[in-house]
Design a protein around this motif. Structure first.
Motif: not given
Length: 377
Positions: A157-158, A160
């Motif tokens: 997840n970026s 994040n």
């Protein structure tokens, strides 16, 4: 969290509550969306509220494919894209498609709270791996050590949620090379699911590298909840790397799962609205100004945190050993935050600064009183 904030606003007055709990943008969608909506209202397309293919409108999928292609060496086609009911819907579709009962999905701490539940929804098991404690960047060696014969996927997840860090291209490349080696060793496909609802919210001119350029068996899942400020409309998409092993089979399975999970298709009106908005975004500078204001104030008071590179969250260290107790103490000062243990990281807390700048300004004296009470100043 939503309900608790509402209760306290009713009890103590909305102007006295500083609610930093939920990533629910206070900003309005860009003017271009309003124009598209007005155009559809004034010039409705015949049949625009009917069913379409479970994958979504072809023209919308093509627009998404063209947008993704601009950031990668891969040529994405409409057939690699499925419109979904937000990123949450997309993640559930992907996990339903790829998981066999009992297979493992690696998630990286700190992680988005609902990953655990999404994996459990589809008979999987979550395996947690810590990121670097100083930077929250990926620890590729630790991920490799956690991969076993039952591993099926990794979720990244970026930028994040909750830390705001962006994973650089060289880290994604290292992750991709390691996964290729492990796939050959284990004789099975290992998917990387890249959850990217904050990908357009990057600061100081940074960009978020496209995972397709670095990892073969990768899937992008995202939404327009943050970049177009449409969280309540539940519009997003998933896209498969065209080089992925069995990509056509995956897409067929995901289209089927989009239907049988009860989503059926992404909202028709929203699909039409976002078709011509793939290069649009809310004002990133406004988020950066909020970040800078609150970061300067909080670090000046002694709070320790990694400065976010994107998104709209801080994830400071709790000045008390018990992060839940700290969140309860903050509430005494009318500050609402989320304890870090919900993200798999006790000892921290999350601040969502996607709020009105006036509220941030009003909250500064309360942060000072809180810092004094916990002995930071």
């Amino acid at each position: 969290m939503f309900e608790e904030g509402a209760r306290l606003r009713a009890e103590r007055g909305a102007e006295n509550i500083f609610d930093f709990t939920i990533g629910n943008p206070s900003t309005e969608p860009p003017a271009s969306l309003q124009r598209e909506l007005l155009k559809l209202a004034q010039e409705p397309v015949p049949g625009m509220h009917r069913y379409m293919s479970n994958a979504g409108y072809t023209e919308t999928r093509q627009a998404v494919a063209e947008h993704i292609s601009k950031g990668t060496t891969q040529q994405i086609e409409a057939g690699h894209v499925i419109m979904t009911c937000g990123a949450g819907g997309g993640l559930n579709v992907v996990l339903k498609t790829i998981l066999n009962p009992g297979e493992e999905v690696i998630i990286l701490t700190p992680y988005f709270v609902e990953y655990m539940f999404y994996i459990d929804n589809h008979g999987g098991t979550a395996e947690t791996v810590a990121t670097d404690p100083e930077t929250f960047q990926l620890n590729v060696a630790a991920i490799e050590a956690a991969i076993g014969p039952n591993t099926r996927a990794i979720i990244i997840n970026s930028p994040n949620n909750p830390t705001g860090v962006i994973y650089p291209a060289e880290t994604l490349q290292a992750l991709g090379e390691m996964l290729t080696r492990k796939e050959q060793e284990l004789g099975r496909t290992l998917f990387v699911i890249s959850d990217e609802p904050y990908a357009r919210l990057a600061y100081e001119g940074q960009s978020v590298p496209c995972v397709f350029s670095h990892i073969k068996n990768s899937i992008i899942v995202t939404s327009h909840s943050k970049d177009l400020a449409l969280p309540g409309e539940r519009i997003g998409y998933l896209a498969a790397n065209p080089s992925m092993d069995g990509v056509e089979q995956f897409i067929e399975g995901a289209i089927f799962c989009n239907r049988v999970l009860g989503f059926v298709n992404a909202p028709a009106l929203m699909q039409r609205l976002v078709t011509n908005l793939q290069e649009e975004s809310v004002d990133i500078d406004a988020y950066q100004e909020k970040r800078d204001l609150l970061y300067q104030h909080l670090t000046g008071l002694g709070f320790k945190m990694v400065k976010p590179q994107g998104g709209f969250y801080f994830f400071p260290e709790s000045p008390m050993e018990d992060d839940v107790a700290f969140a309860q103490l903050a509430q005494k000062h009318n500050i609402l935050v989320v304890p870090g243990r919900g993200f798999g990281a006790p000892g921290y807390f999350r601040i969502a600064y996607c709020v009105e700048p006036e509220m941030i300004q009003r909250s500064l004296p309360a942060w000072e009183r809180l810092a004094q009470e916990v002995g930071l100043v």
